[in-house]
Design a protein around this motif. Structure first.
Motif, mmCIF file in Angstrom:
data_model
loop_
_atom_site.group_PDB
_atom_site.id
_atom_site.type_symbol
_atom_site.label_atom_id
_atom_site.label_comp_id
_atom_site.label_asym_id
_atom_site.label_seq_id
_atom_site.Cartn_x
_atom_site.Cartn_y
_atom_site.Cartn_z
ATOM 1 N N LEU A 170 8.991 8.566 -11.352
ATOM 2 C CA LEU A 170 8.122 8.032 -10.251
ATOM 3 C C LEU A 170 9.084 8.032 -8.880
ATOM 4 O O LEU A 170 8.391 8.502 -7.926
ATOM 5 N N VAL A 171 9.824 7.413 -8.965
ATOM 6 C CA VAL A 171 10.705 7.395 -7.536
ATOM 7 C C VAL A 171 11.280 8.773 -7.278
ATOM 8 O O VAL A 171 11.151 9.090 -5.920
ATOM 9 N N ASN A 172 11.725 9.663 -8.141
ATOM 10 C CA ASN A 172 12.078 10.838 -7.782
ATOM 11 C C ASN A 172 11.145 11.701 -7.173
ATOM 12 O O ASN A 172 11.143 12.674 -6.387
ATOM 13 N N ASP A 173 9.995 11.674 -7.733
ATOM 14 C CA ASP A 173 8.803 12.429 -7.255
ATOM 15 C C ASP A 173 8.326 11.905 -6.008
ATOM 16 O O ASP A 173 7.718 12.306 -5.098
ATOM 17 N N THR A 174 8.478 10.555 -5.626
ATOM 18 C CA THR A 174 7.972 9.849 -4.497
ATOM 19 C C THR A 174 8.945 9.885 -3.232
ATOM 20 O O THR A 174 8.385 10.148 -2.099
ATOM 21 N N LEU A 175 9.944 10.095 -3.457
ATOM 22 C CA LEU A 175 11.125 10.048 -2.621
ATOM 23 C C LEU A 175 11.055 11.465 -1.495
ATOM 24 O O LEU A 175 10.931 12.469 -1.801
ATOM 25 N N PRO A 176 11.009 10.912 -0.249
ATOM 26 C CA PRO A 176 10.972 11.928 0.745
ATOM 27 C C PRO A 176 12.441 12.837 0.811
ATOM 28 O O PRO A 176 13.265 12.443 0.275
ATOM 29 N N GLU A 177 12.173 14.179 1.357
ATOM 30 C CA GLU A 177 13.355 14.915 1.374
ATOM 31 C C GLU A 177 14.359 14.198 2.115
ATOM 32 O O GLU A 177 15.727 14.297 1.754
ATOM 33 N N HIS A 178 14.177 13.516 3.390
ATOM 34 C CA HIS A 178 15.117 12.988 4.100
ATOM 35 C C HIS A 178 16.034 11.983 3.501
ATOM 36 O O HIS A 178 16.961 11.518 3.946
ATOM 37 N N ALA A 179 15.440 11.366 2.375
ATOM 38 C CA ALA A 179 16.052 10.240 1.764
ATOM 39 C C ALA A 179 16.914 10.578 0.363
ATOM 40 O O ALA A 179 17.508 9.867 -0.006
ATOM 41 N N LYS A 180 16.790 11.744 -0.008
ATOM 42 C CA LYS A 180 17.482 12.465 -1.157
ATOM 43 C C LYS A 180 18.819 12.271 -0.906
ATOM 44 O O LYS A 180 19.311 12.832 0.159
ATOM 45 N N GLY A 181 19.511 11.825 -2.072
ATOM 46 C CA GLY A 181 21.016 11.840 -1.461
ATOM 47 C C GLY A 181 21.938 10.677 -0.914
ATOM 48 O O GLY A 181 23.012 10.319 -0.807
ATOM 49 N N LYS A 182 20.892 9.764 -0.386
ATOM 50 C CA LYS A 182 21.237 8.458 -0.062
ATOM 51 C C LYS A 182 21.071 7.383 -1.132
ATOM 52 O O LYS A 182 20.518 7.455 -1.820
ATOM 53 N N PRO A 183 22.050 6.383 -0.747
ATOM 54 C CA PRO A 183 21.991 5.107 -1.754
ATOM 55 C C PRO A 183 20.520 4.468 -1.492
ATOM 56 O O PRO A 183 19.935 4.371 -0.351
ATOM 57 N N LEU A 184 19.930 4.003 -2.724
ATOM 58 C CA LEU A 184 18.745 3.588 -2.798
ATOM 59 C C LEU A 184 18.699 2.102 -2.844
ATOM 60 O O LEU A 184 19.659 1.543 -3.655
ATOM 61 N N GLU A 185 17.726 1.410 -2.294
ATOM 62 C CA GLU A 185 17.564 -0.104 -2.676
ATOM 63 C C GLU A 185 16.062 -0.234 -3.152
ATOM 64 O O GLU A 185 15.336 0.126 -2.385
ATOM 65 N N VAL A 186 15.946 -1.021 -3.969
ATOM 66 C CA VAL A 186 14.758 -1.525 -4.554
ATOM 67 C C VAL A 186 14.245 -2.905 -4.024
ATOM 68 O O VAL A 186 15.026 -3.774 -4.136
ATOM 69 N N TRP A 187 13.102 -3.132 -3.155
ATOM 70 C CA TRP A 187 12.660 -4.228 -2.559
ATOM 71 C C TRP A 187 11.297 -4.372 -3.148
ATOM 72 O O TRP A 187 10.461 -3.398 -3.730
ATOM 73 N N PHE A 188 10.924 -5.579 -3.143
ATOM 74 C CA PHE A 188 9.627 -6.128 -3.624
ATOM 75 C C PHE A 188 9.031 -6.756 -2.534
ATOM 76 O O PHE A 188 9.603 -7.457 -1.698
ATOM 77 N N GLN A 189 7.719 -6.438 -2.402
ATOM 78 C CA GLN A 189 7.126 -7.172 -0.926
ATOM 79 C C GLN A 189 5.689 -7.884 -1.634
ATOM 80 O O GLN A 189 4.906 -7.343 -2.338
ATOM 81 N N ASP A 190 5.183 -8.905 -0.738
ATOM 82 C CA ASP A 190 4.051 -9.516 -1.135
ATOM 83 C C ASP A 190 3.646 -10.596 -0.036
ATOM 84 O O ASP A 190 4.586 -11.048 0.848
ATOM 85 N N GLU A 191 2.503 -11.109 -0.045
ATOM 86 C CA GLU A 191 2.284 -12.045 0.882
ATOM 87 C C GLU A 191 1.684 -13.328 0.215
ATOM 88 O O GLU A 191 0.989 -13.136 -0.883
ATOM 89 N N ALA A 192 1.927 -14.474 0.548
ATOM 90 C CA ALA A 192 1.241 -15.689 0.332
ATOM 91 C C ALA A 192 0.465 -16.661 1.306
ATOM 92 O O ALA A 192 1.171 -16.532 2.507
ATOM 93 N N ARG A 193 -0.571 -16.985 1.034
ATOM 94 C CA ARG A 193 -1.237 -17.798 2.010
ATOM 95 C C ARG A 193 -0.944 -19.145 1.766
ATOM 96 O O ARG A 193 -0.862 -19.923 0.701
ATOM 97 N N VAL A 194 -0.777 -20.064 2.850
ATOM 98 C CA VAL A 194 -0.213 -21.487 2.700
ATOM 99 C C VAL A 194 -1.057 -22.114 3.701
ATOM 100 O O VAL A 194 -1.016 -21.630 4.945
#
Length: 354
Positions: A170-194
């Protein structure tokens, strides 16, 4: 005066037996070794038995065991106990019932109690077990009474498994051309209401009591926008008064600043509208990867929020909005400044890419 017991083994002397007794941790075996050592020294059976805390017949029996098996024969041999009332096949079926849960229509309950399982076992296997025995079977197979977490009715567990299994492709299919060949970092994101209508948490208290804790009923709140990269043990967050595409854009800019130079970030987000708004400006260093619908289980940021609510944000009354902001900032920094904690909470094996 008791007779002398004959020890037929010649491979160990009385001195050897006493030396072995010093190395033995089982006190019962130690007494037996010392009694037989006395017999080898020529002490009569009654005296040897009495000095080791046993009767003559018992010493005779242990002497026979020693003659036949050596020191190994002096250990107790616990019986295997009663034969289980349920066969292995029946126990496997029992486990399947517990894992699947009851059918509210067929079984008449929404969760299993021991008495319900007792009736089910009797009905299906024609075996009548005590309720305590049902509890022992549950414990034997690793079951405990645990708090459940909510699950959306539209959750598709098969889609979640497919997402994890095919994450790399899925990552390989989603990755744009300018990002291919670069080191990849996986990040997770979300929001929490307080906010003022805060959360409660567990606390130590005397058994049988119901401890109290303050909880506000007012309606001011703010939002923590949080993201974490488990591989690097780093995080990026903002505390904002609202959630929309503009706020998400600010957070994306903050995440982009934290991405390692020359690397590209795969930011895993849920399906919230502001995560895919047309007006959202996604930095070139970031590619958004959408989770399957209704899949909070796949986003470890949910665990981050649970951790912060339990340890920093629960049982708190906020008198002003500024207090909410300060408390959110303190809680987030507590998490973000600890790389080991970031990796420990957010690392997922299925989300590792090379």
């Amino acid at each position: 005066m008791g007779g002398v017991i004959k020890i037929t083994r010649t491979d160990m002397s009385a001195k050897d037996l006493r030396r072995a007794a010093k190395r033995t941790k089982d006190g019962r075996v130690v007494r037996r070794l010392l009694a037989i050592a006395l017999v080898l020294d020529g002490v009569d059976r009654e005296t040897a038995a009495r000095s080791s805390g046993m009767d003559r017949q018992t010493l005779r029996d242990w002497a026979h065991r020693f003659n036949a098996e050596g020191i190994e024969g002096l250990s107790d041999r616990n019986g295997k106990g009663a034969k289980p009332r349920l066969s292995p096949k029946q126990q496997a079926q029992f486990v399947a019932w517990v894992e699947a849960g009851p059918d509210p229509v067929k079984d008449g309950v929404v969760r299993w109690r021991c008495v319900d399982l007792q009736a089910r076992v009797e009905e299906e296997f024609d075996v009548k077990l005590h309720v305590r025995t049902i509890g022992k079977y549950l414990t034997k197979h690793g079951f405990r009474r645990l708090s459940v977490r909510p699950e959306h009715p539209k959750t598709d567990r098969e889609a979640q498994q497919t997402f994890k299994k095919n994450f790399t492709s899925l990552v390989n299919d989603t990755l744009p051309e300018h990002a291919k060949g670069k080191p990849l970092e996986v990040w997770f994101q979300d929001e929490a209401r307080v906010g003022q209508q805060g959360t409660l948490t567990r606390k130590w208290a005397k058994r049988g009591t119901r401890p109290r804790a303050p909880r506000d009923i007012r309606f001011k709140w703010s939002y923590i926008f949080g993201a974490a990269c488990p591989a690097r043990g780093t995080a990026a967050g903002l505390v904002l008064p609202y959630v929309n595409a503009e706020a998400m854009g600010l957070h994306l800019d903050e995440i982009a600043k934290a991405v390692a130079p020359g690397s590209h970030a795969l930011l895993i987000v849920d399906g919230a509208g502001w995560h895919g708004a047309k007006c959202l400006q996604v930095p070139d260093k970031i590619t958004l990867v959408k989770l399957p619908p209704y899949s909070p289980e796949l986003n470890p940021m949910e665990n981050v929020w649970a951790y912060l609510r339990a340890n920093k944000l629960a049982i708190t009354v906020f008198d002003t909005y500024d207090e909410i902001l300060d408390k959110c900032a303190q809680a987030w920094n507590f998490f973000a400044n600890d790389p080991e904690r970031i990796s420990s909470i957010t690392d997922r094996e299925w989300a590792r890419v090379t």
